[in-house]
Design a protein around this motif. Structure first.
Motif, PDB file in Angstrom:
ATOM      1  N   LEU A 243       0.818  -1.207   0.000  1.00 25.59           N
ATOM      2  CA  LEU A 243       0.000   0.000   0.000  1.00 25.59           C
ATOM      3  C   LEU A 243       0.849   1.253   0.000  1.00 25.59           C
ATOM      4  N   GLU A 244       1.984   1.236   0.726  1.00 28.21           N
ATOM      5  CA  GLU A 244       2.834   2.419   0.758  1.00 28.21           C
ATOM      6  C   GLU A 244       3.441   2.675  -0.613  1.00 28.21           C
ATOM      7  N   LYS A 245       3.731   1.612  -1.359  1.00 24.46           N
ATOM      8  CA  LYS A 245       4.246   1.796  -2.717  1.00 24.46           C
ATOM      9  C   LYS A 245       3.181   2.458  -3.586  1.00 24.46           C
ATOM     10  N   TYR A 246       1.906   2.012  -3.428  1.00 24.81           N
ATOM     11  CA  TYR A 246       0.819   2.680  -4.139  1.00 24.81           C
ATOM     12  C   TYR A 246       0.773   4.162  -3.771  1.00 24.81           C
ATOM     13  N   SER A 247       0.965   4.454  -2.473  1.00 25.53           N
ATOM     14  CA  SER A 247       0.838   5.824  -1.998  1.00 25.53           C
ATOM     15  C   SER A 247       1.876   6.734  -2.628  1.00 25.53           C
ATOM     16  N   VAL A 248       3.104   6.244  -2.783  1.00 25.84           N
ATOM     17  CA  VAL A 248       4.154   7.036  -3.425  1.00 25.84           C
ATOM     18  C   VAL A 248       3.756   7.358  -4.855  1.00 25.84           C
ATOM     19  N   VAL A 249       3.286   6.342  -5.581  1.00 24.57           N
ATOM     20  CA  VAL A 249       2.861   6.562  -6.967  1.00 24.57           C
ATOM     21  C   VAL A 249       1.712   7.552  -7.005  1.00 24.57           C
ATOM     22  N   ASP A 250       0.758   7.403  -6.075  1.00 23.66           N
ATOM     23  CA  ASP A 250      -0.392   8.295  -6.040  1.00 23.66           C
ATOM     24  C   ASP A 250       0.025   9.740  -5.756  1.00 23.66           C
ATOM     25  N   ALA A 251       1.000   9.903  -4.842  1.00 23.24           N
ATOM     26  CA  ALA A 251       1.489  11.249  -4.529  1.00 23.24           C
ATOM     27  C   ALA A 251       2.169  11.863  -5.748  1.00 23.24           C
ATOM     28  N   LEU A 252       2.935  11.058  -6.471  1.00 18.71           N
ATOM     29  CA  LEU A 252       3.604  11.579  -7.664  1.00 18.71           C
ATOM     30  C   LEU A 252       2.591  11.959  -8.739  1.00 18.71           C
ATOM     31  N   ARG A 253       1.534  11.156  -8.868  1.00 19.02           N
ATOM     32  CA  ARG A 253       0.473  11.507  -9.827  1.00 19.02           C
ATOM     33  C   ARG A 253      -0.220  12.794  -9.406  1.00 19.02           C
ATOM     34  N   SER A 254      -0.369  12.980  -8.107  1.00 22.29           N
ATOM     35  CA  SER A 254      -1.002  14.203  -7.607  1.00 22.29           C
ATOM     36  C   SER A 254      -0.162  15.426  -7.963  1.00 22.29           C
TER      37      SER A 254
END
Length: 448
Positions: A243-254
């Motif tokens: 989930l934390e890996k998803y979060s990093v990707v999501d933050a970068l997309r943001s």
């Protein structure tokens, strides 16, 4: 104003899967662990007959002593209060649970349309077994599979009949999209809550509480903004959880979605290596940026503290020398009011256009007062410059040796443009191209 549709239900019944299905692509994180989605997440849906704003919520547990689940319940309650239509999801595989019955009782008191959805109905057997949900005493429930798109479109057809017609105002001001990024536990969610004036996102002292990026539409001084509270970006070696890996990707997309990025630092920690990495993402994406030094109230200060801290930030983030620096406290509200003013200032520069004649006047003065270094024994000649875009302001410069312009001379031109056009708070992008003189002459007389 577009109508709001909220998806609510117990943890792990498939709310985020339905959110992604209605959105048309994957945005909310989906995982088998209960409680993955902890905050409300907004999306603007315009792919059906009527546009609407969709809210994905954290799991709803009617009775729990767990503080995090209590906060998730509060978020779901707020979403129900905001919504015009509620999609209440249950799980066919789990069957009707006491928690579902309690939530249904609450929803009967809500004077709004409620769609009762039984999810994960992937075949006839589960369709038959879903009959037990009629004991809730509702007129109709929808058996769907959000994952396989079974029954979803039938539900959407009825949703379209329920939603009001909304005329979009033609003169609506464009949104300024603001992403809030930083390491875990630097106070991003508390900062968002302070900006908005209420507990919009779950603020918890445990690092990493926010996992998805969370969007909030709000108005300030009659101007619309979209605030994106992102998950904290950990160092690569520490993103052990999937989930934390998803979060990093999501933050970068943001960051990619944003116009202006608030890079939040913890004043008590100083500048860390991970802060520099996060700021590097912002710089590489070409976004306008404001440094927000949070927890400034927690430092023991003297007359030199402020100046030394500014010097430290400027030294460590030389590539973001144009970014304003604000010292705030989300806890006390100190200087929070300056954030939106600073965002407006850098946004104006981020979207500013300069006439071709003015660009060339400054460009000619710059190249004549300081010639570019020789390249391979040849003089680098410059012919023409024009602005070709904004977000960030982008310029094309025509030259006889585009590949030979030294980075130090490019930096010199950037600084001259900043000084002349007031681009003090935004990145600038220069592109060097080779063109023949005849074509350049036509370009000069008929700039695009």
């Amino acid at each position: 104003m577009k109508p709001i549709v909220a998806i609510v239900g117990r943890p792990n019944v498939g709310k985020s899967t339905l959110f992604n299905r209605l959105l048309g692509h994957r945005r909310a994180m989906v995982d088998d662990s209960p409680g993955v989605t902890r905050d409300r997440n907004y999306a603007d849906i315009s792919r059906f007959d009527k546009p609407f704003i969709l809210i994905d919520t954290g799991g709803f547990e009617p009775v729990t002593e767990d503080r995090l689940l209590q906060q998730m319940r509060e978020q779901s309650t707020m979403a129900m209060e905001e919504a015009d239509v509620i999609l209440f999801m249950m799980d066919a595989r789990s069957g009707l649970t006491p928690a579902d019955i309690e939530v249904a009782k609450m929803l009967r008191r809500v004077k709004k349309p409620v769609f009762y959805l039984v999810n994960k109905v992937d075949g006839d057997k589960l369709e038959h077994e879903s009959a037990e949900f009629y004991t809730l005493g509702v007129d109709r429930f929808y058996t769907i599979s959000a994952e396989h798109n079974r029954g979803v479109l039938d539900m959407v057809d009825d949703l379209m009949d329920t939603l009001p017609d909304v005329a979009e105002p033609s003169d609506r001001e464009e949104l300024t999209k603001i992403a809030v990024v930083g390491r875990p536990n630097v106070g991003k969610s508390s900062l968002v809550n302070r900006l908005l004036g209420y507990e919009r996102v779950v603020a918890n002292p445990t690092a990493g509480t926010t996992r998805d990026s969370v969007d909030t539409l709000f108005m300030c001084n009659k101007k619309p903004y979209l605030l994106i509270d992102t998950a904290g970006i950990r160092r690569k070696g520490k993103t052990v959880e999937k989930l934390e890996k998803y979060s990093v990707v999501d933050a970068l997309r943001s960051i990619e979605r944003a116009d202006v990025v608030l890079v939040v630092l913890n004043a008590e920690d100083g500048v860390t290596e991970q802060d520099e990495r996060i700021a590097g993402y912002v710089h590489e994406a070409g976004k306008a940026c404001v440094f927000v030094i949070n927890k400034w109230d927690a430092l023991d200060k003297d007359n030199a503290t402020f100046g030394l801290y500014v010097e430290k930030v400027r030294m460590e983030f030389k590539y973001l020398a144009y970014a304003p620096i604000l010292f705030v406290s989300a806890k006390t509200g100190q200087r929070i009011g300056k954030i939106i003013a600073s965002v407006d200032e850098v946004m104006e520069q981020y979207t500013r256009r300069v006439s071709t004649s003015e660009v060339n006047r400054i460009f000619t003065e710059a190249t004549e007062s300081h010639h570019a270094p020789l390249a391979h024994g040849r003089r680098v000649k410059f012919y023409f410059a024009t602005q070709v875009g904004t977000r960030p302001p982008s310029f094309v410069i025509f030259t006889n040796q585009p590949e030979s312009v030294h980075f130090s001379y490019e930096r010199y031109l950037v600084n001259r443009f900043r000084e002349a056009f007031g681009f003090n708070g935004t990145p600038l992008h220069l592109m060097f191209r080779g063109r023949d003189k005849k074509t350049l002459a036509r370009q000069a007389h008929n700039p695009a």
